[in-house]
Design an enzyme around this catalytic site. Sequence first.
Site, PDB file in Angstrom:
ATOM      1  CG  ASP A   1      -1.841   1.238   1.218  1.00  0.00           C
ATOM      2  OD1 ASP A   1      -2.458   1.513   0.161  1.00  0.00           O
ATOM      3  OD2 ASP A   1      -1.934   1.947   2.234  1.00  0.00           O
ATOM      4  CB  SER A   2       0.126   4.723  -0.940  1.00  0.00           C
ATOM      5  OG  SER A   2      -1.128   4.808  -0.287  1.00  0.00           O
TER       6      SER A   2
ATOM      7  CB  CYS B   1      -2.629   1.146  -2.795  1.00  0.00           C
ATOM      8  SG  CYS B   1      -2.814   2.855  -3.281  1.00  0.00           S
TER       9      CYS B   1
ATOM     10  CD  GLU C   1      -3.697   8.742   6.729  1.00  0.00           C
ATOM     11  OE1 GLU C   1      -2.794   9.507   7.125  1.00  0.00           O
ATOM     12  OE2 GLU C   1      -3.569   7.951   5.770  1.00  0.00           O
TER      13      GLU C   1
ATOM     14  CB  CYS D   1     -10.263   4.892  -1.135  1.00  0.00           C
ATOM     15  SG  CYS D   1      -8.914   5.628  -0.183  1.00  0.00           S
TER      16      CYS D   1
ATOM     17  CG  HIS E   1      -7.664   5.829   4.150  1.00  0.00           C
ATOM     18  ND1 HIS E   1      -6.725   5.328   3.277  1.00  0.00           N
ATOM     19  CD2 HIS E   1      -6.976   6.552   5.073  1.00  0.00           C
ATOM     20  CE1 HIS E   1      -5.520   5.741   3.655  1.00  0.00           C
ATOM     21  NE2 HIS E   1      -5.648   6.482   4.737  1.00  0.00           N
TER      22      HIS E   1
HETATM   23  N1  DGL Z   1      -4.157   3.891  -0.427  1.00  0.00           N
HETATM   24  C1  DGL Z   1      -4.776   4.926  -1.236  1.00  0.00           C
HETATM   25  C2  DGL Z   1      -5.924   4.310  -2.046  1.00  0.00           C
HETATM   26  O1  DGL Z   1      -6.484   3.298  -1.686  1.00  0.00           O
HETATM   27  C3  DGL Z   1      -5.289   6.074  -0.377  1.00  0.00           C
HETATM   28  C4  DGL Z   1      -4.181   6.907   0.241  1.00  0.00           C
HETATM   29  C5  DGL Z   1      -3.305   7.582  -0.808  1.00  0.00           C
HETATM   30  O2  DGL Z   1      -3.790   8.528  -1.484  1.00  0.00           O
HETATM   31  O3  DGL Z   1      -2.182   7.157  -0.966  1.00  0.00           O
HETATM   32  O4  DGL Z   1      -6.275   4.823  -3.076  1.00  0.00           O
END
Ligand code: DGL
Length: 284
Positions: free
Chosen positions: A19-20, A82, A162, A194, A196
């Site tokens: 993930d990012s 991600c 967050e 996403c 989150h």
């Molecule tokens: N993990 C990213 C997503 O699911 C969200 C957070 C980011 O913008 O890096 O798109």
Amino acid sequence: MPPGRVRERAVRRSIGIFDSGVGGLTVFRAIRRRLPAEDLVYFGDTAHVPYGTKSPDTVRRLTLEHVRFLLRRGATCIVVACNTASATALAALRRRTRVPIRGVSGPGVREALARTRQGRIGVLGTSTTVASGAYQRALARQGPRGTRVFAAACPLFVPLIEEGWAGARVTGEIARRYLAPLRAARVDTVILGCTHYPILKPALGRVLGPRVALVDSAEAVARALQGLLGERGLLRRPGRTGTERFFLTDVGGSFRRVAARFLGRPIPAPRKVNVRVESLHDGL
Ligand code: DGL
């Protein structure tokens, strides 16, 4: 051992979850719930987060580089948790690797198509995910003729979540604004596109009402992964407790605090990985 150097044996035969940053822990959590015996390795590119505002080309280059870290150390399967990376980098990754790669968008699309009653599907995601058109194309390609897709970028959701404000009044107000076009379009199913957004389910449910199905990509990919490992005979013996490792490209900041909220429990100290960003053009 210097930071960034990992003993190969340590992550062999593991499921790599990329993930990012911190958000992919919603996917990690869903996978852990279904697959308690598997060894999981989490990689968060905290030095470059957020991906959701970056160009597809940059997301692709970062993703290729970091997934390579997991592959070099013997991950037998990769989950691109991600959504932004799934939407922009999955095809490139699959062309370059032999191990099974699963993104979060495919299972989410399939579940949405199975659940929609009238073929009116909403997609929520980061700006880059929505602009990529990946969900829209997949739904149009896989859905029956007449499937209508309404996508909305919700860039404020990630920082609000967050910050721990998923239940705050301000978040409900912002959600009402973002979701207004989807409500006007009378969608009956919405993909939470996403990492989150599963945390926002209660707030989104209040805005959209109980008749709109919310598709949690984290749950969908965990189910798909269980099926895939089962078919290939790769599931470990039940009864064993799977190990967990966490690698980040930057440590410090609020990661562990936010991570504990996403995971529902404290996480062990993450290790810092030094990835040479200069080598991004190498491919895999
Ligand atoms: N993990 C990213 C997503 O699911 C969200 C957070 C980011 O913008 O890096 O798109």
